[in-house]
Design a protein around this motif. Sequence first.
Motif, PDB file in Angstrom:
ATOM      1  N   UNK A  59       0.838  -1.198   0.000  1.00  0.00           N
ATOM      2  CA  UNK A  59       0.000   0.000   0.000  1.00  0.00           C
ATOM      3  C   UNK A  59       0.870   1.243   0.000  1.00  0.00           C
ATOM      4  N   UNK A  60       0.295   2.342  -0.473  1.00  0.00           N
ATOM      5  CA  UNK A  60       1.003   3.615  -0.494  1.00  0.00           C
ATOM      6  C   UNK A  60       0.003   4.748  -0.305  1.00  0.00           C
ATOM      7  N   UNK A  61       0.475   5.852   0.232  1.00  0.00           N
ATOM      8  CA  UNK A  61      -0.333   7.065   0.307  1.00  0.00           C
ATOM      9  C   UNK A  61      -0.270   7.849  -0.995  1.00  0.00           C
ATOM     10  N   UNK A  80       5.371   9.012  -3.062  1.00  0.00           N
ATOM     11  CA  UNK A  80       5.364   8.242  -1.819  1.00  0.00           C
ATOM     12  C   UNK A  80       5.621   6.765  -2.104  1.00  0.00           C
ATOM     13  N   UNK A  81       6.497   6.111  -1.329  1.00  0.00           N
ATOM     14  CA  UNK A  81       6.843   4.710  -1.601  1.00  0.00           C
ATOM     15  C   UNK A  81       5.732   3.754  -1.173  1.00  0.00           C
ATOM     16  N   UNK A  82       5.750   2.560  -1.756  1.00  0.00           N
ATOM     17  CA  UNK A  82       4.851   1.498  -1.326  1.00  0.00           C
ATOM     18  C   UNK A  82       5.474   0.760  -0.138  1.00  0.00           C
ATOM     19  N   UNK A 135      -3.961   5.341  -0.424  1.00  0.00           N
ATOM     20  CA  UNK A 135      -4.582   5.841  -1.644  1.00  0.00           C
ATOM     21  C   UNK A 135      -4.422   4.856  -2.796  1.00  0.00           C
ATOM     22  N   UNK A 136      -3.398   3.995  -2.720  1.00  0.00           N
ATOM     23  CA  UNK A 136      -3.124   3.032  -3.787  1.00  0.00           C
ATOM     24  C   UNK A 136      -2.778   1.684  -3.171  1.00  0.00           C
ATOM     25  N   UNK A 137      -3.272   0.619  -3.779  1.00  0.00           N
ATOM     26  CA  UNK A 137      -3.004  -0.741  -3.316  1.00  0.00           C
ATOM     27  C   UNK A 137      -2.473  -1.577  -4.467  1.00  0.00           C
ATOM     28  N   UNK A 138      -1.585  -2.506  -4.138  1.00  0.00           N
ATOM     29  CA  UNK A 138      -1.077  -3.464  -5.113  1.00  0.00           C
ATOM     30  C   UNK A 138      -1.232  -4.871  -4.566  1.00  0.00           C
TER      31      UNK A 138
END
Length: 208
Positions: A59-61, A80-82, A135-138
């Motif tokens: 996850x990352x912001x 922003x890093x994961x 804000x982002x998921x992998x």
Amino acid sequence: MPGSFGLAAEHDRVGASQRWQSGKFEVRWHRHGFEIGQHRAGVYRPLLAPPPNQPLIAASKAHLLHRENRGSFSIKFGPEPFSEQIEILKAIPRNHSLSLSGRLVGQGQQASFRLELQMRDSQQLGMSLKVDGAASLRLQLKLDPQAYYRGLGAQPSRLELRGGRYEMLAQEAGIGRGAQPLSSLVNLVSPGSAGHAGTSYYPQPVFW
């Protein structure tokens, strides 16, 4: 079909490797990771496992930075890093569901997560993930080389999904979709309109 459990009991803190099984599906986890597998003819095979030295969930912001042109998107992630590690702190197994919670950590950041796995029927295992402040998921997967993976909605370039990267974002499928020289020519006239092998009108986070 009733579930079967390994060492974990409700609200247990996670220590040694543990497992949960319901029907043909089995989840194995320890403090720093988990994988989802399946029993076939009495033999366990991992279906969804993390790549070497990477977490299955990251996850990352970072918000998506995108530019749109005629329904096609050029996408980049913010600076922003994961996250780089997963820590599972609590496991709650039930007959047909399993809840794992903990935190995703990396580079001075951390975020709490809760993963819910639910048997929908004898052939389907549903997964719901919530990460606070992300804000982002992998989902990063090492797949069983002897299994076939299909789905993710309408994916016109591939029937077999292994080896690809897919964005769960509805957009124009594109003209060319990476095939050359057509894709380069289309992008010269209309940047981004060629698409690529993972662009789709109708993506869905469902595969089998």
